[in-house]
Design an enzyme around this catalytic site. Structure first.
Site, PDB file in Angstrom:
ATOM      1  N   HIS A   8       0.732  -1.177   0.370  1.00  0.00           N
ATOM      2  CA  HIS A   8       0.030   0.042  -0.106  1.00  0.00           C
ATOM      3  C   HIS A   8       1.297   0.848  -0.026  1.00  0.00           C
ATOM      4  O   HIS A   8       1.743   1.304   1.407  1.00  0.00           O
ATOM      5  CB  HIS A   8      -0.970  -0.135   1.283  1.00  0.00           C
ATOM      6  CG  HIS A   8      -2.016  -1.150   1.131  1.00  0.00           C
ATOM      7  ND1 HIS A   8      -2.627  -1.889   0.607  1.00  0.00           N
ATOM      8  CD2 HIS A   8      -1.331  -2.518   2.005  1.00  0.00           C
ATOM      9  CE1 HIS A   8      -3.197  -2.619   1.125  1.00  0.00           C
ATOM     10  NE2 HIS A   8      -2.588  -3.501   1.337  1.00  0.00           N
ATOM     11  N   ILE A  98       2.463  -3.312  13.924  1.00  0.00           N
ATOM     12  CA  ILE A  98       2.433  -2.249  13.060  1.00  0.00           C
ATOM     13  C   ILE A  98       1.614  -1.438  12.550  1.00  0.00           C
ATOM     14  O   ILE A  98       1.737  -0.155  12.904  1.00  0.00           O
ATOM     15  CB  ILE A  98       4.323  -1.860  12.855  1.00  0.00           C
ATOM     16  CG1 ILE A  98       4.636  -0.313  12.329  1.00  0.00           C
ATOM     17  CG2 ILE A  98       3.959  -2.569  11.084  1.00  0.00           C
ATOM     18  CD1 ILE A  98       4.945   0.434  14.191  1.00  0.00           C
ATOM     19  N   ASP A  99       0.993  -2.757  11.874  1.00  0.00           N
ATOM     20  CA  ASP A  99      -0.380  -1.510  10.803  1.00  0.00           C
ATOM     21  C   ASP A  99      -1.313  -1.889  11.603  1.00  0.00           C
ATOM     22  O   ASP A  99      -2.351  -0.028  12.197  1.00  0.00           O
ATOM     23  CB  ASP A  99      -0.666  -2.729   9.591  1.00  0.00           C
ATOM     24  CG  ASP A  99      -1.229  -3.775   9.995  1.00  0.00           C
ATOM     25  OD1 ASP A  99      -0.594  -4.204  11.254  1.00  0.00           O
ATOM     26  OD2 ASP A  99      -1.622  -5.155   9.744  1.00  0.00           O
ATOM     27  N   ASP A 119      -9.475  -3.504  10.667  1.00  0.00           N
ATOM     28  CA  ASP A 119      -8.683  -3.328   9.792  1.00  0.00           C
ATOM     29  C   ASP A 119      -9.561  -5.404   9.003  1.00  0.00           C
ATOM     30  O   ASP A 119      -9.055  -6.068   9.163  1.00  0.00           O
ATOM     31  CB  ASP A 119      -7.727  -3.940   9.997  1.00  0.00           C
ATOM     32  CG  ASP A 119      -6.318  -3.568   8.679  1.00  0.00           C
ATOM     33  OD1 ASP A 119      -7.229  -3.752   7.674  1.00  0.00           O
ATOM     34  OD2 ASP A 119      -6.026  -2.723   9.017  1.00  0.00           O
ATOM     35  N   THR A 177     -23.205 -24.652  -3.638  1.00  0.00           N
ATOM     36  CA  THR A 177     -22.122 -25.172  -3.122  1.00  0.00           C
ATOM     37  C   THR A 177     -21.612 -23.429  -2.478  1.00  0.00           C
ATOM     38  O   THR A 177     -21.464 -23.013  -2.129  1.00  0.00           O
ATOM     39  CB  THR A 177     -21.239 -25.843  -3.649  1.00  0.00           C
ATOM     40  OG1 THR A 177     -21.804 -27.201  -3.986  1.00  0.00           O
ATOM     41  CG2 THR A 177     -19.790 -26.157  -2.886  1.00  0.00           C
TER      42      THR A 177
HETATM   43  N1  ATP Z   1      -6.277  -6.283  -5.870  1.00  0.00           N
HETATM   44  C1  ATP Z   1      -7.188  -6.597  -4.624  1.00  0.00           C
HETATM   45  N2  ATP Z   1      -6.340  -7.552  -4.232  1.00  0.00           N
HETATM   46  C2  ATP Z   1      -5.582  -7.685  -3.188  1.00  0.00           C
HETATM   47  N3  ATP Z   1      -6.512  -8.474  -2.440  1.00  0.00           N
HETATM   48  C3  ATP Z   1      -8.022  -7.854  -2.314  1.00  0.00           C
HETATM   49  C4  ATP Z   1      -7.634  -6.713  -3.877  1.00  0.00           C
HETATM   50  N4  ATP Z   1      -8.512  -5.881  -4.245  1.00  0.00           N
HETATM   51  C5  ATP Z   1      -9.422  -5.922  -2.829  1.00  0.00           C
HETATM   52  N5  ATP Z   1      -8.872  -7.045  -2.011  1.00  0.00           N
HETATM   53  C6  ATP Z   1      -9.538  -7.265  -0.969  1.00  0.00           C
HETATM   54  O1  ATP Z   1      -8.673  -6.884   0.348  1.00  0.00           O
HETATM   55  C7  ATP Z   1      -8.113  -8.635   1.416  1.00  0.00           C
HETATM   56  C8  ATP Z   1      -6.716  -7.938   1.619  1.00  0.00           C
HETATM   57  O2  ATP Z   1      -6.799  -6.825   2.015  1.00  0.00           O
HETATM   58  P1  ATP Z   1      -5.710  -5.479   2.463  1.00  0.00           P
HETATM   59  O3  ATP Z   1      -4.949  -5.485   0.610  1.00  0.00           O
HETATM   60  O4  ATP Z   1      -5.791  -4.589   3.407  1.00  0.00           O
HETATM   61  O5  ATP Z   1      -4.545  -7.066   3.008  1.00  0.00           O
HETATM   62  P2  ATP Z   1      -3.080  -6.214   3.373  1.00  0.00           P
HETATM   63  O6  ATP Z   1      -2.669  -5.106   3.994  1.00  0.00           O
HETATM   64  O7  ATP Z   1      -1.914  -6.919   1.901  1.00  0.00           O
HETATM   65  O8  ATP Z   1      -2.899  -7.343   4.325  1.00  0.00           O
HETATM   66  P3  ATP Z   1      -3.197  -7.330   6.194  1.00  0.00           P
HETATM   67  O9  ATP Z   1      -3.213  -5.484   6.225  1.00  0.00           O
HETATM   68  O10 ATP Z   1      -3.343  -8.191   6.651  1.00  0.00           O
HETATM   69  O11 ATP Z   1      -1.019  -7.451   6.045  1.00  0.00           O
HETATM   70  C9  ATP Z   1      -8.353  -9.793   0.372  1.00  0.00           C
HETATM   71  O12 ATP Z   1      -9.256 -10.264   1.809  1.00  0.00           O
HETATM   72  C10 ATP Z   1      -9.341  -8.742  -1.296  1.00  0.00           C
HETATM   73  O13 ATP Z   1     -10.832  -9.305  -0.170  1.00  0.00           O
HETATM   74  C1  PAU Z   2      -1.886  -9.675  12.243  1.00  0.00           C
HETATM   75  C2  PAU Z   2      -1.616  -8.633  11.021  1.00  0.00           C
HETATM   76  C3  PAU Z   2      -1.228 -10.225  10.173  1.00  0.00           C
HETATM   77  C4  PAU Z   2      -2.472  -7.910  10.127  1.00  0.00           C
HETATM   78  O1  PAU Z   2      -1.768  -7.082   9.592  1.00  0.00           O
HETATM   79  C5  PAU Z   2      -0.959  -8.322  11.062  1.00  0.00           C
HETATM   80  O2  PAU Z   2      -0.712  -6.935  12.246  1.00  0.00           O
HETATM   81  C6  PAU Z   2       0.366  -8.646  12.485  1.00  0.00           C
HETATM   82  O3  PAU Z   2       1.706  -9.503  11.764  1.00  0.00           O
HETATM   83  N1  PAU Z   2      -0.073  -8.855  14.050  1.00  0.00           N
HETATM   84  C7  PAU Z   2       0.967  -9.150  14.911  1.00  0.00           C
HETATM   85  C8  PAU Z   2       0.847  -9.259  15.447  1.00  0.00           C
HETATM   86  C9  PAU Z   2       0.039  -8.917  17.166  1.00  0.00           C
HETATM   87  O4  PAU Z   2      -0.581  -7.805  16.220  1.00  0.00           O
HETATM   88  O5  PAU Z   2      -0.619  -9.893  17.929  1.00  0.00           O
END
Ligand code: ATP
Ligand code: PAU
Ligand code: K
Length: 253
Positions: A8, A98-99, A119, A177
């Protein structure tokens, strides 16, 4: 922000969030190419890189929940890594993502403490802080796509469903299904989210609830109909993490 599914990106100009976009994770060779040319990927395929002029003091600020990707990005020029030490929240435990910390801080500073952040990413997380900017705690579970993937990949007969093809709620008691999987995953997630929100509001009745992540829109839509009484407390903000970064980096309130 390096997430588990993708990267991101945000551009900050004059200490303010200017724009945001997502790309795939990069390979080591893509990474080396970018570092060499001092460019960042604008589109998922990295085909239209933005050129970062070396004459300008441009810094890449990184937060990551994927250690292998963190390592790759540290070869990039002018990298600054955000860690839990940079987040002005109390009571954090050492392995907190950290997120989660950045989104929580960004939400609290934007909408006020106490605050609950949902989130809806690869993992779905709840993270709350009280009026003193102190972490109350939270929960982690598999996100929407991950639930479909785990069923599709670990069974003999279940198809792999795609989240983006779901535009309306399935019948609760499904007769095929695909809809049976959708019903199970979606209604159980909605019920779980509703229960966490209600538990949070019983502790902090005046709290706002901020929702973010790739599936944020999806859940916000359905939560509005499912729990109409919380509609005014629920705020969808796709850039919560970048609002948090803005406040952490530049102290913008
Ligand atoms: N182009 C895309 N690629 C991947 N995921 C997508 C996309 N568009 C929408 N999504 C949705 O976003 C979700 C992933 O969310 P996000 O991108 O916020 O996760 P991330 O930041 O990579 O993971 P996390 O924050 O959990 O580490 C997936 O469940 C999916 O349904
Ligand atoms: C839970 C996730 C995977 C969400 O992105 C991330 O915040 C993470 O790896 N956290 C570490 C474990 C915790 O937050 O307790
Ligand atoms: K892991």
């Amino acid at each position: 922000m390096i997430g588990n599914s993708r990267l991101h990106w945000a551009l900050f100009v004059d200490n303010t969030l200017n724009s945001a976009w997502d790309t795939d994770h990069l390979s080591e060779s893509d990474m080396q190419q970018l570092a060499k040319t001092n460019t960042i990927p604008l589109s998922p395929s990295s085909s239209r890189p933005i050129f970062l002029s070396p004459n300008l003091p441009i810094t890449l600020v990184l937060a990551s929940v994927v250690p292998s990707q963190t390592k790759l990005w540290q070869t990039y020029p002018n990298v600054r890594l955000i860690t839990l030490n940079n987040i002005p929240l109390k009571g954090m435990y050492p392995t907190l993502g950290i997120d989660r910390a950045i989104a929580l801080y960004g939400a609290g500073k934007t909408y006020g403490f106490p605050i609950l952040v949902i989130d809806a990413g690869t993992a779905l997380t709840f993270t709350g802080a009280d009026a003193h900017q102190c972490l109350v705690g939270g929960a982690i579970l598999p996100g929407l796509s991950l639930q479909f993937t785990s069923l599709g990949q670990n069974t003999g007969q279940l198809p792999l469903l795609e989240t983006r093809l779901i535009t309306s709620l399935p019948p609760r008691f499904a007769m095929n299904t695909t809809e049976a999987i959708q019903s199970g995953v979606i209604y159980t997630l909605l019920a779980g989210i509703k229960d966490f929100i209600q538990a949070w509001l019983s502790l902090f009745p005046e709290s706002k609830i901020a929702i973010t992540g790739g599936d944020g829109n999806f859940f916000q839509n359905f939560l509005q109909n499912h729990i109409p009484e919380i509609t005014e407390k629920l705020i969808l903000e796709k850039n919560l993490i970048f609002l948090g970064m803005e406040k952490i980096l530049f102290g913008n309130n």
